[in-house]
Design an enzyme around this catalytic site. Sequence first.
Site, PDB file in Angstrom:
ATOM      1  N   CYS A 170       5.781  -2.890  10.954  1.00 28.46           N
ATOM      2  CA  CYS A 170       7.125  -3.471  11.108  1.00 28.46           C
ATOM      3  C   CYS A 170       7.778  -3.662   9.749  1.00 28.46           C
ATOM      4  CB  CYS A 170       7.043  -4.809  11.835  1.00 28.46           C
ATOM      5  SG  CYS A 170       6.629  -4.596  13.568  1.00 28.46           S
TER       6      CYS A 170
ATOM      7  N   GLU B 166       9.303  -7.634   6.144  1.00 26.75           N
ATOM      8  CA  GLU B 166       7.867  -7.889   6.335  1.00 26.75           C
ATOM      9  C   GLU B 166       7.106  -6.991   5.356  1.00 26.75           C
ATOM     10  OE1 GLU B 166       6.331  -8.273  10.314  1.00 26.75           O
ATOM     11  OE2 GLU B 166       4.392  -7.434   9.713  1.00 26.75           O
TER      12      GLU B 166
ATOM     13  N   ARG C  14       3.082 -14.275   9.851  1.00 25.92           N
ATOM     14  CA  ARG C  14       3.071 -13.200   8.833  1.00 25.92           C
ATOM     15  C   ARG C  14       3.197 -13.736   7.409  1.00 25.92           C
ATOM     16  NH1 ARG C  14       2.726 -11.140  13.174  1.00 25.92           N
ATOM     17  NH2 ARG C  14       0.835 -12.257  12.821  1.00 25.92           N
TER      18      ARG C  14
HETATM   19  C1  LIG Z   1       0.831   1.803  11.968  1.00 26.13           C
HETATM   20  C2  LIG Z   1       0.817   0.396  11.450  1.00 26.13           C
HETATM   21  C3  LIG Z   1       0.751  -0.654  12.350  1.00 26.13           C
HETATM   22  C4  LIG Z   1       0.743  -1.986  11.885  1.00 26.13           C
HETATM   23  N1  LIG Z   1       0.684  -3.000  12.790  1.00 26.13           N
HETATM   24  C5  LIG Z   1       0.622  -4.278  12.350  1.00 26.13           C
HETATM   25  C6  LIG Z   1       0.499  -5.371  13.273  1.00 26.13           C
HETATM   26  O1  LIG Z   1       0.418  -5.195  14.470  1.00 26.13           O
HETATM   27  N2  LIG Z   1       0.461  -6.635  12.758  1.00 26.13           N
HETATM   28  C7  LIG Z   1       0.518  -6.888  11.404  1.00 26.13           C
HETATM   29  O2  LIG Z   1       0.449  -8.054  10.992  1.00 26.13           O
HETATM   30  N3  LIG Z   1       0.647  -5.867  10.519  1.00 26.13           N
HETATM   31  C8  LIG Z   1       0.695  -4.581  10.959  1.00 26.13           C
HETATM   32  N4  LIG Z   1       0.841  -3.567  10.055  1.00 26.13           N
HETATM   33  C9  LIG Z   1       0.971  -3.872   8.624  1.00 26.13           C
HETATM   34  C10 LIG Z   1      -0.382  -3.942   7.874  1.00 26.13           C
HETATM   35  O3  LIG Z   1      -1.379  -3.310   8.636  1.00 26.13           O
HETATM   36  C11 LIG Z   1      -0.805  -5.371   7.584  1.00 26.13           C
HETATM   37  O4  LIG Z   1       0.192  -6.101   6.902  1.00 26.13           O
HETATM   38  C12 LIG Z   1      -2.084  -5.437   6.747  1.00 26.13           C
HETATM   39  O5  LIG Z   1      -2.474  -6.786   6.657  1.00 26.13           O
HETATM   40  C13 LIG Z   1      -1.928  -4.864   5.339  1.00 26.13           C
HETATM   41  O6  LIG Z   1      -3.208  -4.888   4.722  1.00 26.13           O
HETATM   42  P1  LIG Z   1      -3.506  -3.960   3.456  1.00 26.13           P
HETATM   43  O7  LIG Z   1      -4.926  -4.155   3.052  1.00 26.13           O
HETATM   44  O8  LIG Z   1      -3.082  -2.575   3.742  1.00 26.13           O
HETATM   45  O9  LIG Z   1      -2.562  -4.626   2.360  1.00 26.13           O
HETATM   46  P2  LIG Z   1      -1.544  -3.886   1.378  1.00 26.13           P
HETATM   47  O10 LIG Z   1      -0.463  -3.234   2.184  1.00 26.13           O
HETATM   48  O11 LIG Z   1      -2.277  -3.027   0.414  1.00 26.13           O
HETATM   49  O12 LIG Z   1      -0.945  -5.153   0.609  1.00 26.13           O
HETATM   50  C14 LIG Z   1      -0.134  -6.085   1.289  1.00 26.13           C
HETATM   51  C15 LIG Z   1      -0.036  -7.353   0.413  1.00 26.13           C
HETATM   52  O13 LIG Z   1      -1.317  -7.975   0.353  1.00 26.13           O
HETATM   53  C16 LIG Z   1      -1.705  -8.136  -1.014  1.00 26.13           C
HETATM   54  N5  LIG Z   1      -3.164  -7.973  -1.097  1.00 26.13           N
HETATM   55  C17 LIG Z   1      -3.927  -6.954  -0.635  1.00 26.13           C
HETATM   56  N6  LIG Z   1      -5.230  -7.193  -0.891  1.00 26.13           N
HETATM   57  C18 LIG Z   1      -5.292  -8.383  -1.548  1.00 26.13           C
HETATM   58  C19 LIG Z   1      -6.347  -9.160  -2.096  1.00 26.13           C
HETATM   59  N7  LIG Z   1      -7.637  -8.804  -2.032  1.00 26.13           N
HETATM   60  N8  LIG Z   1      -6.024 -10.324  -2.745  1.00 26.13           N
HETATM   61  C20 LIG Z   1      -4.728 -10.726  -2.831  1.00 26.13           C
HETATM   62  N9  LIG Z   1      -3.695 -10.040  -2.323  1.00 26.13           N
HETATM   63  C21 LIG Z   1      -3.961  -8.866  -1.682  1.00 26.13           C
HETATM   64  C22 LIG Z   1      -0.968  -7.030  -1.762  1.00 26.13           C
HETATM   65  O14 LIG Z   1      -0.865  -7.356  -3.140  1.00 26.13           O
HETATM   66  C23 LIG Z   1       0.362  -7.055  -1.029  1.00 26.13           C
HETATM   67  O15 LIG Z   1       1.157  -8.117  -1.497  1.00 26.13           O
HETATM   68  C24 LIG Z   1       0.820  -2.233  10.498  1.00 26.13           C
HETATM   69  C25 LIG Z   1       0.876  -1.157   9.591  1.00 26.13           C
HETATM   70  C26 LIG Z   1       0.870   0.146  10.070  1.00 26.13           C
HETATM   71  C27 LIG Z   1       0.903   1.266   9.073  1.00 26.13           C
END
Ligand SMILES: Cc1cc2nc3c(=O)[nH]c(=O)nc-3n(C[C@H](O)[C@H](O)[C@H](O)COP(=O)(O)OP(=O)(O)OC[C@H]3O[C@@H](n4cnc5c(N)ncnc54)[C@H](O)[C@@H]3O)c2cc1C
Length: 315
Positions: A228, A303, A180
């Site tokens: 998480c 996380e 992660r």
């Molecule tokens: C129901 C649910 C289930 C989930 N299950 C999992 C799982 O099984 N495993 C897991 O790992 N995660 C899980 N997550 C968490 C989430 O899905 C992941 O962490 C995912 O990678 C977040 O991506 P995002 O585009 O929404 O990023 P955001 O939440 O928008 O941002 C997260 C971070 O990434 C950075 N970021 C985003 N885009 C960029 C970019 N283009 N360049 C640089 N930095 C960037 C942001 O600045 C921030 O620091 C879950 C979430 C939910 C709601």
Amino acid sequence: MSVRYQSDFFGDIDADLEFDAPIGAMTYYSVGGKADVLVSPRSTDALSLLLRRCYNSNIPFRVLGKGANLLVDDLGVDGVVVKLNHNCFKTSRFNREGPIDALHIMSGYDLSKAIMETARCGLDGLHVLAGIPASIGGAIRMNAGGNFGSISDTLSTVTCLSKAGELSTYRSSDLGFAYRESKIPDPVIISATFSLTPGDPIHIRKSVKDIFAWKKSMQPLADTSAGCAFKNPINNNGERISAGELIDGAGLKGLTIGGASVSQHHANFIITTAKGTARDVLSVMKDVRTRVFDSTGIKLQNEVVVWSRDPEIQR
Ligand SMILES: Cc1cc2nc3c(=O)[nH]c(=O)nc-3n(C[C@H](O)[C@H](O)[C@H](O)COP(=O)(O)OP(=O)(O)OC[C@H]3O[C@@H](n4cnc5c(N)ncnc54)[C@H](O)[C@@H]3O)c2cc1C
């Protein structure tokens, strides 16, 4: 509008602007306040110019992906928040390189869409991430994954924009991917390439369905959360153990403060009701951290990424 943005700060940048943008409502948690300004650049050049200008003027700069791992404080965030939602940040293409297919994909692309498309083409690799809501950029930054694998497993290269607005391409093996986390030195991920192995499309599509069904049975996917809340910690024997089991073991399932509570379904998910606030979520997280430490001596690390104007909260 903030005083800092007068004198035509954005004048020559090809982008859509929204001042006092309600970014909290754009996250999966659907709580939290506004950003001073939300900028959607219309090209990589425009994003590069914006980045350079923000860093030269000491203006905080953040990237919003799908908001699936993000908690925005109720007081919102200062500076510029960028969203890569123009079409130029949502393209993908395949190149055959010997027995392997290289997928080149922009960081604003939706991960679930990429999973379905590669599964349909019979390409093995991204399907292990079924059910994880993310943009490609957010998934790479967080090294999203789970029991079946992580996004870094099939990642070959990542192209980023530096603070000076310059493009660099890194090999994924140089980016410090671990559980992660990644150690990407630049603020913006622009695109990535993945090496995907051809396989049987029927088998890959079945794996997507099975992984999604497993996730649905284990996690409260219908509730409002950011996945998480805490990373799985490492115990004294150097083994990674389940944060959810520690929280459950401390008797904290159902712990509620205001409109936020520890899920009964999976103790590492903090869920909100319509009346919940970001401070309710933060209070539950603080209580959980304290009580797990008191009962086990283990310090849980977030996380979920927290954005706030208050550096003590953002940490
Ligand atoms: C129901 C649910 C289930 C989930 N299950 C999992 C799982 O099984 N495993 C897991 O790992 N995660 C899980 N997550 C968490 C989430 O899905 C992941 O962490 C995912 O990678 C977040 O991506 P995002 O585009 O929404 O990023 P955001 O939440 O928008 O941002 C997260 C971070 O990434 C950075 N970021 C985003 N885009 C960029 C970019 N283009 N360049 C640089 N930095 C960037 C942001 O600045 C921030 O620091 C879950 C979430 C939910 C709601």
